[in-house]
Enzyme design. Sequence first.
Site, mmCIF file in Angstrom:
data_model
loop_
_atom_site.group_PDB
_atom_site.id
_atom_site.type_symbol
_atom_site.label_atom_id
_atom_site.label_comp_id
_atom_site.label_asym_id
_atom_site.label_seq_id
_atom_site.Cartn_x
_atom_site.Cartn_y
_atom_site.Cartn_z
ATOM 1 N N GLU A 16 -2.098 5.190 2.960
ATOM 2 C CA GLU A 16 -2.045 3.777 2.563
ATOM 3 C C GLU A 16 -3.406 3.193 2.219
ATOM 4 O OE1 GLU A 16 -0.457 5.034 5.199
ATOM 5 O OE2 GLU A 16 1.655 4.783 4.702
ATOM 6 N N ARG A 54 2.188 8.511 8.967
ATOM 7 C CA ARG A 54 1.976 9.929 8.629
ATOM 8 C C ARG A 54 0.806 10.554 9.382
ATOM 9 N NH1 ARG A 54 5.101 9.230 4.082
ATOM 10 N NH2 ARG A 54 5.724 11.117 2.969
ATOM 11 N N GLU A 90 -0.472 -9.049 -1.257
ATOM 12 C CA GLU A 90 -1.088 -8.504 -0.031
ATOM 13 C C GLU A 90 -2.317 -7.659 -0.395
ATOM 14 O OE1 GLU A 90 1.376 -7.141 3.592
ATOM 15 O OE2 GLU A 90 0.329 -5.322 2.983
ATOM 16 N N HIS A 100 5.926 5.218 12.720
ATOM 17 C CA HIS A 100 6.271 6.071 11.585
ATOM 18 C C HIS A 100 5.070 6.596 10.821
ATOM 19 C CE1 HIS A 100 5.169 3.197 8.454
ATOM 20 N NE2 HIS A 100 5.599 2.264 9.274
ATOM 21 N N HIS A 109 12.887 5.241 12.846
ATOM 22 C CA HIS A 109 12.693 5.384 11.399
ATOM 23 C C HIS A 109 13.428 6.632 10.903
ATOM 24 C CE1 HIS A 109 10.477 5.850 7.622
ATOM 25 N NE2 HIS A 109 9.928 4.661 7.808
ATOM 26 N N ASP A 140 0.801 -1.234 0.000
ATOM 27 C CA ASP A 140 0.000 0.000 0.000
ATOM 28 C C ASP A 140 0.828 1.276 0.000
ATOM 29 O OD1 ASP A 140 1.124 0.014 2.502
ATOM 30 O OD2 ASP A 140 -0.698 -0.630 3.529
HETATM 31 C C1 UD1 Z 1 6.770 4.850 3.657
HETATM 32 C C2 UD1 Z 1 5.379 4.504 3.116
HETATM 33 C C3 UD1 Z 1 4.558 3.787 4.182
HETATM 34 C C4 UD1 Z 1 5.317 2.602 4.753
HETATM 35 C C5 UD1 Z 1 6.679 3.063 5.243
HETATM 36 C C6 UD1 Z 1 7.500 1.892 5.722
HETATM 37 C C7 UD1 Z 1 4.238 5.992 1.533
HETATM 38 C C8 UD1 Z 1 3.542 7.275 1.354
HETATM 39 N N1 UD1 Z 1 4.672 5.727 2.777
HETATM 40 O O1 UD1 Z 1 6.605 5.821 4.676
HETATM 41 O O2 UD1 Z 1 3.344 3.338 3.614
HETATM 42 O O3 UD1 Z 1 4.575 2.060 5.817
HETATM 43 O O4 UD1 Z 1 7.389 3.687 4.157
HETATM 44 O O5 UD1 Z 1 8.590 2.317 6.471
HETATM 45 O O6 UD1 Z 1 4.398 5.249 0.601
HETATM 46 N N2 UD1 Z 1 14.205 8.310 4.692
HETATM 47 C C9 UD1 Z 1 15.578 8.208 4.572
HETATM 48 N N3 UD1 Z 1 16.110 6.975 4.241
HETATM 49 C C10 UD1 Z 1 15.354 5.883 4.074
HETATM 50 C C11 UD1 Z 1 13.976 5.980 4.217
HETATM 51 C C12 UD1 Z 1 13.414 7.204 4.514
HETATM 52 O O7 UD1 Z 1 16.301 9.174 4.742
HETATM 53 O O8 UD1 Z 1 15.913 4.804 3.786
HETATM 54 C C13 UD1 Z 1 13.612 9.626 5.016
HETATM 55 C C14 UD1 Z 1 13.713 10.619 3.840
HETATM 56 O O9 UD1 Z 1 13.883 11.908 4.343
HETATM 57 C C15 UD1 Z 1 12.334 10.467 3.182
HETATM 58 C C16 UD1 Z 1 11.471 10.316 4.435
HETATM 59 O O10 UD1 Z 1 12.228 9.483 5.297
HETATM 60 O O11 UD1 Z 1 11.971 11.579 2.398
HETATM 61 C C17 UD1 Z 1 10.089 9.758 4.210
HETATM 62 O O12 UD1 Z 1 10.124 8.564 3.422
HETATM 63 P P1 UD1 Z 1 8.725 8.083 2.731
HETATM 64 O O13 UD1 Z 1 8.986 6.802 2.029
HETATM 65 O O14 UD1 Z 1 8.121 9.192 1.967
HETATM 66 O O15 UD1 Z 1 7.764 7.870 3.959
HETATM 67 P P2 UD1 Z 1 7.788 6.782 5.101
HETATM 68 O O16 UD1 Z 1 7.330 7.456 6.334
HETATM 69 O O17 UD1 Z 1 9.087 6.090 5.105
HETATM 70 N N1 UDP Z 2 12.006 -3.782 10.482
HETATM 71 C C1 UDP Z 2 13.383 -3.856 10.289
HETATM 72 N N2 UDP Z 2 14.193 -3.024 11.028
HETATM 73 C C2 UDP Z 2 13.698 -2.127 11.932
HETATM 74 C C3 UDP Z 2 12.285 -2.053 12.099
HETATM 75 C C4 UDP Z 2 11.467 -2.898 11.357
HETATM 76 O O1 UDP Z 2 13.871 -4.646 9.485
HETATM 77 O O2 UDP Z 2 14.481 -1.411 12.564
HETATM 78 C C5 UDP Z 2 11.130 -4.661 9.674
HETATM 79 C C6 UDP Z 2 10.028 -5.388 10.409
HETATM 80 O O3 UDP Z 2 10.475 -6.656 10.848
HETATM 81 C C7 UDP Z 2 8.941 -5.495 9.346
HETATM 82 C C8 UDP Z 2 9.136 -4.264 8.499
HETATM 83 O O4 UDP Z 2 10.458 -3.799 8.767
HETATM 84 O O5 UDP Z 2 9.152 -6.630 8.513
HETATM 85 C C9 UDP Z 2 8.128 -3.209 8.834
HETATM 86 O O6 UDP Z 2 8.471 -2.022 8.189
HETATM 87 P P1 UDP Z 2 7.823 -0.628 8.565
HETATM 88 O O7 UDP Z 2 7.342 -0.653 9.968
HETATM 89 O O8 UDP Z 2 8.812 0.408 8.172
HETATM 90 O O9 UDP Z 2 6.612 -0.513 7.540
HETATM 91 P P2 UDP Z 2 5.091 -1.016 7.558
HETATM 92 O O10 UDP Z 2 5.095 -2.484 7.743
HETATM 93 O O11 UDP Z 2 4.380 -0.280 8.630
HETATM 94 O O12 UDP Z 2 4.601 -0.613 6.217
#
Ligand code: UD1
Ligand code: UDP
Length: 371
Positions: free
Chosen positions: A132, A213, A118, A211, A243, A96
């Site tokens: 999502e 939004r 999924e 994490h 995160h 999602d």
């Molecule tokens: C995203 C997904 C969310 C998912 C989550 C898993 C969307 C809108 N959101 O949210 O559905 O549950 O990932 O974790 O698709 N960043 C880094 N390095 C990384 C990852 C993130 O620096 O490896 C920082 C960056 O500043 C980036 C910000 O986090 O711009 C947000 O990342 P983004 O993927 O937009 O949102 P998430 O909160 O990670």
């Molecule tokens: N996870 C990981 N390292 C961490 C935290 C979570 O590998 O420090 C794994 C966790 O086991 C799960 C996935 O990341 O499989 C969940 O990711 P996240 O919570 O970022 O996203 P969501 O599932 O909410 O979309």
Amino acid sequence: MKILFFFGTRPEAIKMAPLIHELKRDRHSFDVKICVSAQHREMLDQVLNFFGIKPDFDLNLMQPNQNLSQITEAVLRGVQEILVACKPDWLVVQGDTTTTFAGALAAFYQRVKVAHLEAGLRSFNKESPFPEEMNRVLTTHLSDLHLAPTDRARENLLRENIAEKNIFVVGNTSIDALFLCLDKLTGKTIRDFPALAGIDFSKRIITVTGHRRESFGKPFENICRALRRISESADVELVYPVHLNPNVRKPVFDMLQGRSNVHLIEPLDYAAFVWLMNQSHIILTDSGGVQEEAPSLGKPVLVMRDVTERVEGIAAGTAKLVGTETDKIIAETVKLLTDPQVYEAMAKAVNPYGDGEASRRICAIWQRHPR
Ligand code: UD1
Ligand code: UDP
């Protein structure tokens, strides 16, 4: 049959990995290609390294503090080019995220069939989880094959008039990934995980992730306030791999830094995180993936959200929705810490989300009926 996997964030990578490996084993039937959006960069690469996956294409689109339109636009443009060059029979997307939705839309525009892994999870609330819930609804209606994890997900799809013949209940590949990882963890000790050094594992461990939004701002502050009070009043170790989203890091570090029993650490690689979950007494989270994994490990999960699409864990009694109000989070955590009966009732190893065989089932679907 040429199958292009498209994903971009940590959880998508974890859930795609077992299926990629499964399809790659049958070279006769499948020509597997992998494209990543890199919506996440570091957190994606951690997973690719762990599972030994090398993408054929990398859009490398992550920007600091990116917004949703930026991601959507960059994915649409990037995937369009890859689809034209690669000409797959199927694009596989997962879950999602905005990568998922925009990837499915790009494939639809190119008349490439979409398989949604999924499929069918619903909170029935457009605002939560945001964005999502809408990403998954829209992805459903762009998809041709719906790989649902549970019967409940299948029912949700049928209610939206998705044709029964295109829905398969296969389980969630998150459990395939978890079992693969648990196998690799046999015999490992704390010495194998330097990222967890300094945590006192003789105490009860509360693992935290967050994490979402829709929780940015006040709800996140409420959560942090609850965590702080729990760390002050109970003899526990609170471990929070934070995160990389700056909207998460700011309140967490501002409000929780400096206490000796609060460990704010960098995102863990998957193996270290699964090991940590397995050592934990309680898990506090808003994560989708963690809600699926923890019940398999027999760990009570308090879900810091108002609604969840993972209702199977709640029904099984291993997860509980506690919202984002400070007092409620504290009360439910204290209950688990002080009442052995309440704890035992939740600490059941059940597996409502899968049995570790989802990837094999999906592979068999395509082997039986090449589409
Ligand atoms: C995203 C997904 C969310 C998912 C989550 C898993 C969307 C809108 N959101 O949210 O559905 O549950 O990932 O974790 O698709 N960043 C880094 N390095 C990384 C990852 C993130 O620096 O490896 C920082 C960056 O500043 C980036 C910000 O986090 O711009 C947000 O990342 P983004 O993927 O937009 O949102 P998430 O909160 O990670
Ligand atoms: N996870 C990981 N390292 C961490 C935290 C979570 O590998 O420090 C794994 C966790 O086991 C799960 C996935 O990341 O499989 C969940 O990711 P996240 O919570 O970022 O996203 P969501 O599932 O909410 O979309």
